[in-house]
Motif scaffolding. Sequence first.
Motif, short mmCIF file in Angstrom:
data_model
loop_
_atom_site.label_atom_id
_atom_site.label_comp_id
_atom_site.label_asym_id
_atom_site.label_seq_id
_atom_site.Cartn_x
_atom_site.Cartn_y
_atom_site.Cartn_z
N SER A 13 0.83 -1.20 0.00
CA SER A 13 0.00 0.00 0.00
C SER A 13 0.86 1.25 0.00
CB SER A 13 -0.93 0.00 1.21
OG SER A 13 -1.91 -1.00 1.10
N ASP A 14 1.89 1.25 0.85
CA ASP A 14 2.77 2.42 0.93
C ASP A 14 3.50 2.68 -0.38
OD1 ASP A 14 2.01 2.76 3.54
OD2 ASP A 14 3.81 1.86 4.42
N HIS A 15 3.74 1.62 -1.17
CA HIS A 15 4.43 1.78 -2.45
C HIS A 15 3.46 2.00 -3.61
CE1 HIS A 15 7.89 0.30 -0.19
NE2 HIS A 15 8.64 0.74 -1.18
N GLY A 16 2.19 2.18 -3.30
CA GLY A 16 1.23 2.52 -4.34
C GLY A 16 0.76 1.36 -5.18
N LEU A 17 1.13 0.12 -4.83
CA LEU A 17 0.71 -1.03 -5.60
C LEU A 17 -0.67 -1.54 -5.18
CD1 LEU A 17 4.04 -3.07 -5.68
CD2 LEU A 17 3.11 -1.60 -7.47
N LEU A 18 -1.07 -1.22 -3.96
CA LEU A 18 -2.33 -1.73 -3.42
C LEU A 18 -3.08 -0.57 -2.76
CD1 LEU A 18 -3.88 -4.44 -3.03
CD2 LEU A 18 -2.80 -4.58 -0.77
N PRO A 19 -3.64 0.30 -3.58
CA PRO A 19 -4.34 1.46 -2.99
C PRO A 19 -5.59 1.05 -2.22
CG PRO A 19 -4.74 1.32 -5.35
CD PRO A 19 -3.71 0.28 -5.04
N ALA A 20 -5.82 1.75 -1.15
CA ALA A 20 -7.02 1.49 -0.35
C ALA A 20 -8.26 1.93 -1.12
CB ALA A 20 -6.94 2.23 0.97
N THR A 21 -9.35 1.20 -0.93
CA THR A 21 -10.62 1.58 -1.56
C THR A 21 -11.09 2.92 -1.01
OG1 THR A 21 -11.20 -0.75 -1.82
CG2 THR A 21 -12.99 0.85 -1.98
N ALA A 22 -10.91 3.10 0.27
CA ALA A 22 -11.33 4.35 0.92
C ALA A 22 -10.70 4.38 2.30
CB ALA A 22 -12.84 4.44 1.00
N ARG A 23 -11.08 5.39 3.06
CA ARG A 23 -10.63 5.52 4.45
C ARG A 23 -11.85 5.58 5.36
NH1 ARG A 23 -4.87 5.86 5.72
NH2 ARG A 23 -3.85 6.27 3.72
N SER A 24 -11.71 5.03 6.50
CA SER A 24 -12.80 5.14 7.49
C SER A 24 -12.80 6.55 8.06
CB SER A 24 -12.60 4.12 8.60
OG SER A 24 -11.48 4.47 9.40
N THR A 25 -13.84 6.86 8.82
CA THR A 25 -13.89 8.19 9.44
C THR A 25 -12.72 8.40 10.38
OG1 THR A 25 -15.36 7.27 11.13
CG2 THR A 25 -16.39 8.37 9.22
N GLY A 26 -12.16 7.30 10.86
CA GLY A 26 -10.99 7.42 11.74
C GLY A 26 -9.67 7.43 11.00
N GLY A 27 -9.74 7.39 9.65
CA GLY A 27 -8.52 7.46 8.84
C GLY A 27 -7.88 6.12 8.57
N HIS A 28 -8.53 5.02 8.92
CA HIS A 28 -7.95 3.71 8.69
C HIS A 28 -8.25 3.24 7.27
CE1 HIS A 28 -6.91 3.39 12.90
NE2 HIS A 28 -8.17 3.66 13.24
#
Length: 318
Positions: free
Chosen positions: A33-48
């Motif tokens: 994820s940090d290297h941009g290969l596995l982007p998160a679908t979204a973030r929770s309201t807590g930023g997770h």
Amino acid sequence: MREVQLPSHEVVWSIGELAERAGVTVKTVRFYSDHGLLPATARSTGGHRRYGPGALDRLRMIRSLRALGLPLPEVRRVLDAGGAADRVLEDAVAGRLRELGSELKALRWREAALRLVGESPPAERAGRLRLIATVGVPPSTAPLVRFWRGWLPPRMPAGATSAFLEVAVPQLPDEPAPAHLLALARLHAMTTAPCPGGRRPEPEVHRVAGAHGTAALYAGLAEAYELASPQLRRARDPHPGGALDAYVAAYARAYGSRDTRTFRRLLSARLAAEPRLERYWELTAVVRTPPGGRPEPTPGSADDWLRAALDRDNAAAG
């Protein structure tokens, strides 16, 4: 960072849940994820980070590509190629295969070096270690090419020079044995050593024939060596015949003469006085011979056979 409230009906996983489903650690998911290969679908309201089901397939693809040894930039190219993914993957695999070929070649030579040192008598190990250090692992044939370029006339046509180098410089074996490495190391030492008097001895015929004449000479000698090679393979004693006739004809053209009995006697005397490179050809024969195989003819062994045939022919003529 933009906070997103996800719809309650959308299936999303936390980083830990994705890691569990994929059978990897949280650290692995975070790394990609940090290297941009596995982007998160979204973030929770807590930023997770939250990941949708598509992230699982993408993560599995990343792990498969990494298992092939593809570096991260190549993995990114495949993942981002869209409809061209198959072609990009083929190119990446082909590149990795080339790299692996080079790595395997280096490992085989390293194994040969280790075996050479391990099998050497204790009194010879230090010297052989020094030889290995000078030639490198895997070794290079560049010093041999430079040696022959210094031997040949400087204005010899490029095509003729390349043809001669293909014959004179041995190809590196795919499955090197300790004997191959030792022979190459000795060839390297021989061809890089300073010449006595500061200049490499040059055959007289080079000076007589000139660059273009020498090119024609070596073309004729190559034909004679090819004719003589079957005789060497069958261990036939040197004798007159088509191979010797081609050999003498090549020199006759270089010297501007005809193939006569007088010329054959003069040629025998001239060749006896020329600088010899027996040690080079002996070592080259070792490099070209597979373990347990019979030595293949070299230009040096063919030339020795033809010289002996010439001497025998002259002696028989009286």
